[in-house]
Write a protein that holds these residues in place. Structure first.
Motif, PDB file in Angstrom:
ATOM      1  N   TYR A   1     -21.380   4.826  17.984  1.00 34.29           N
ATOM      2  CA  TYR A   1     -20.251   4.521  18.860  1.00 34.29           C
ATOM      3  C   TYR A   1     -18.941   5.197  18.451  1.00 34.29           C
ATOM      4  O   TYR A   1     -18.024   5.311  19.242  1.00 34.29           O
ATOM      5  CB  TYR A   1     -20.059   2.997  18.964  1.00 34.29           C
ATOM      6  N   ASN A   2     -18.912   5.669  17.216  1.00 32.64           N
ATOM      7  CA  ASN A   2     -17.707   6.368  16.781  1.00 32.64           C
ATOM      8  C   ASN A   2     -17.658   7.811  17.283  1.00 32.64           C
ATOM      9  O   ASN A   2     -16.624   8.418  17.340  1.00 32.64           O
ATOM     10  CB  ASN A   2     -17.631   6.376  15.256  1.00 32.64           C
ATOM     11  N   ALA A   3     -18.846   8.343  17.602  1.00 34.45           N
ATOM     12  CA  ALA A   3     -18.917   9.732  18.034  1.00 34.45           C
ATOM     13  C   ALA A   3     -18.705   9.833  19.538  1.00 34.45           C
ATOM     14  O   ALA A   3     -18.970   8.896  20.270  1.00 34.45           O
ATOM     15  CB  ALA A   3     -20.267  10.319  17.666  1.00 34.45           C
TER      16      ALA A   3
ATOM     17  N   TRP B   1     -17.055  15.470  17.119  1.00 31.26           N
ATOM     18  CA  TRP B   1     -16.006  14.470  17.224  1.00 31.26           C
ATOM     19  C   TRP B   1     -16.476  13.173  16.596  1.00 31.26           C
ATOM     20  O   TRP B   1     -17.618  12.804  16.766  1.00 31.26           O
ATOM     21  CB  TRP B   1     -15.637  14.218  18.684  1.00 31.26           C
ATOM     22  N   HIS B   2     -15.595  12.496  15.877  1.00 29.44           N
ATOM     23  CA  HIS B   2     -15.933  11.197  15.294  1.00 29.44           C
ATOM     24  C   HIS B   2     -14.656  10.387  15.150  1.00 29.44           C
ATOM     25  O   HIS B   2     -13.623  10.938  14.769  1.00 29.44           O
ATOM     26  CB  HIS B   2     -16.614  11.388  13.927  1.00 29.44           C
ATOM     27  N   CYS B   3     -14.723   9.100  15.444  1.00 36.40           N
ATOM     28  CA  CYS B   3     -13.542   8.233  15.384  1.00 36.40           C
ATOM     29  C   CYS B   3     -12.362   8.851  16.149  1.00 36.40           C
ATOM     30  O   CYS B   3     -11.212   8.825  15.692  1.00 36.40           O
ATOM     31  CB  CYS B   3     -13.146   7.935  13.939  1.00 36.40           C
ATOM     32  N   LYS B   4     -12.689   9.482  17.303  1.00 36.36           N
ATOM     33  CA  LYS B   4     -11.700  10.127  18.182  1.00 36.36           C
ATOM     34  C   LYS B   4     -10.928  11.272  17.515  1.00 36.36           C
ATOM     35  O   LYS B   4      -9.833  11.643  17.916  1.00 36.36           O
ATOM     36  CB  LYS B   4     -10.713   9.087  18.745  1.00 36.36           C
TER      37      LYS B   4
ATOM     38  N   TYR C   1     -18.114  16.347   8.687  1.00 36.68           N
ATOM     39  CA  TYR C   1     -17.656  15.157   7.976  1.00 36.68           C
ATOM     40  C   TYR C   1     -16.465  14.548   8.694  1.00 36.68           C
ATOM     41  O   TYR C   1     -15.544  15.255   9.121  1.00 36.68           O
ATOM     42  CB  TYR C   1     -17.270  15.579   6.554  1.00 36.68           C
ATOM     43  N   CYS C   2     -16.512  13.214   8.845  1.00 34.27           N
ATOM     44  CA  CYS C   2     -15.403  12.514   9.492  1.00 34.27           C
ATOM     45  C   CYS C   2     -14.431  12.030   8.420  1.00 34.27           C
ATOM     46  O   CYS C   2     -14.810  11.289   7.521  1.00 34.27           O
ATOM     47  CB  CYS C   2     -15.936  11.333  10.309  1.00 34.27           C
ATOM     48  N   GLN C   3     -13.172  12.483   8.542  1.00 34.47           N
ATOM     49  CA  GLN C   3     -12.181  12.123   7.521  1.00 34.47           C
ATOM     50  C   GLN C   3     -11.626  10.722   7.718  1.00 34.47           C
ATOM     51  O   GLN C   3     -10.992  10.169   6.825  1.00 34.47           O
ATOM     52  CB  GLN C   3     -11.044  13.152   7.528  1.00 34.47           C
ATOM     53  N   ILE C   4     -11.864  10.151   8.894  1.00 39.57           N
ATOM     54  CA  ILE C   4     -11.364   8.800   9.168  1.00 39.57           C
ATOM     55  C   ILE C   4     -12.265   7.747   8.511  1.00 39.57           C
ATOM     56  O   ILE C   4     -11.806   6.957   7.687  1.00 39.57           O
ATOM     57  CB  ILE C   4     -11.266   8.540  10.698  1.00 39.57           C
ATOM     58  N   CYS C   5     -13.589   7.793   8.878  1.00 39.98           N
ATOM     59  CA  CYS C   5     -14.474   6.766   8.319  1.00 39.98           C
ATOM     60  C   CYS C   5     -15.275   7.276   7.124  1.00 39.98           C
ATOM     61  O   CYS C   5     -16.113   6.565   6.583  1.00 39.98           O
ATOM     62  CB  CYS C   5     -15.384   6.188   9.398  1.00 39.98           C
ATOM     63  N   LYS C   6     -15.008   8.519   6.731  1.00 41.29           N
ATOM     64  CA  LYS C   6     -15.622   9.121   5.549  1.00 41.29           C
ATOM     65  C   LYS C   6     -17.149   9.089   5.558  1.00 41.29           C
ATOM     66  O   LYS C   6     -17.791   8.687   4.595  1.00 41.29           O
ATOM     67  CB  LYS C   6     -15.110   8.444   4.255  1.00 41.29           C
ATOM     68  N   THR C   7     -17.723   9.514   6.700  1.00 39.62           N
ATOM     69  CA  THR C   7     -19.184   9.651   6.745  1.00 39.62           C
ATOM     70  C   THR C   7     -19.571  11.041   7.230  1.00 39.62           C
ATOM     71  O   THR C   7     -18.801  11.710   7.929  1.00 39.62           O
ATOM     72  CB  THR C   7     -19.863   8.629   7.694  1.00 39.62           C
ATOM     73  N   GLU C   8     -20.782  11.437   6.831  1.00 39.86           N
ATOM     74  CA  GLU C   8     -21.329  12.700   7.267  1.00 39.86           C
ATOM     75  C   GLU C   8     -21.902  12.505   8.665  1.00 39.86           C
ATOM     76  O   GLU C   8     -22.467  11.461   8.961  1.00 39.86           O
ATOM     77  CB  GLU C   8     -22.454  13.092   6.310  1.00 39.86           C
TER      78      GLU C   8
HETATM   79 ZN   LIG Z   1     -15.759   8.487  11.844  1.00 44.58          ZN
END
Ligand SMILES: [Zn+2]
Length: 253
Positions: free
Chosen positions: A60-62, A212-215, A200-207
């Motif tokens: 859901y974050n993507a 796009w991730h966490c907007k 890598y998403c810098q907001i939620c720190k996941t690969e």
């Molecule tokens: Zn994220």
């Protein structure tokens, strides 16, 4: 036919439908209606599996862009490009090996899609072959028991279909196709582990594999920008096609 069916089910984008139509027409021309049935088995089971338990699979974050629009032309070529090349080759060089190459490529694509779509539902975390540790479900290069079983069944679906559809088929050649599909899928996992770009998403720190991730736009932490999942899939269908064609020439001819 396949193109029309696809639009009805809204499984493809417009350009994806055009790509599927070209693939279907060339397949029919070279490998007759039986070839179309094999192509349809890959395409329809993959589309159904992708939609199956979607609520569990969606991150859901993507930004679920691809999920909304259906399969794109890039995805059609990534999975069906090699089998289409076999159909084109068969127009110019009449040889039974092209049908085996075609089936080997589609067995790989089917094994890979089944492994990804069913494997992601595995209750235990998948094991990443390069990093040698358990990772979050859904990342390329990781294997699970459930995904591996799904890969065997996916490859077998194409091998058994080939056996039942063609008068010229033999048990030995259908085993070759299943073998090619399974090892093509292993090649896909290895390419995914060693070469595919990682985001890598810098907001939620996941690969993630999502742009796009966490907007927010994700950053690339590994690999070259053009080594995408589509390229990895296309490369592995070439491996599956080579294994199928090679074993056929070696053992049968
Ligand atoms: Zn994220």
């Amino acid at each position: 036919m396949l193109c029309l069916v696809s639009i009805i089910f809204k499984l493809l984008t417009l350009r994806g439908s055009l790509a599927a139509f070209i693939t279907g027409a060339l397949t029919f021309y070279s490998f007759e209606w039986q070839g179309l049935v094999i192509l349809a088995i890959f395409f329809l089971t993959s589309s159904i599996l992708t939609k199956w338990k979607r609520e569990v699979k969606i991150d859901y974050n993507a930004e679920p862009l691809e999920d909304k629009k259906g399969r794109t032309a890039g995805q059609v070529f990534a999975n069906g490009g090699t089998s289409t090349l076999a159909a084109i080759a068969a127009i110019f060089m009449s040889d039974p090996v092209w049908l085996i190459v075609f089936a080997g490529a589609l067995a790989t694509a089917t094994a890979d899609t089944w492994a990804s779509e069913i494997g992601i539902l595995s209750k235990t975390k998948p094991f990443h072959l390069k990093e040698w540790r358990k990772v979050e479900a859904g990342l390329s290069g990781a294997v699970s028991g459930l995904g591996t079983i799904a890969a065997v069944i996916g490859a077998a679906a194409i091998g058994v279909s080939y056996y039942l559809l063609y008068d010229t088929s033999t048990f030995m050649v259908s085993i070759i196709i299943i073998f090619a599909g399974f090892f093509g899928n292993i090649a896909d996992t290895l390419f995914g582990a060693w070469f595919e770009q990682k985001l890598y998403c810098q907001i939620c720190k996941t690969e993630t594999e999502s742009k796009w991730h966490c907007k927010m736009k994700t950053v690339r932490i590994f690999g070259l920008p053009w080594v995408t999942n589509n390229l990895v899939n296309f490369s592995s269908t070439i491996i599956g096609a080579l294994i199928a064609g090679g074993l056929y020439i070696w053992t049968v001819k």
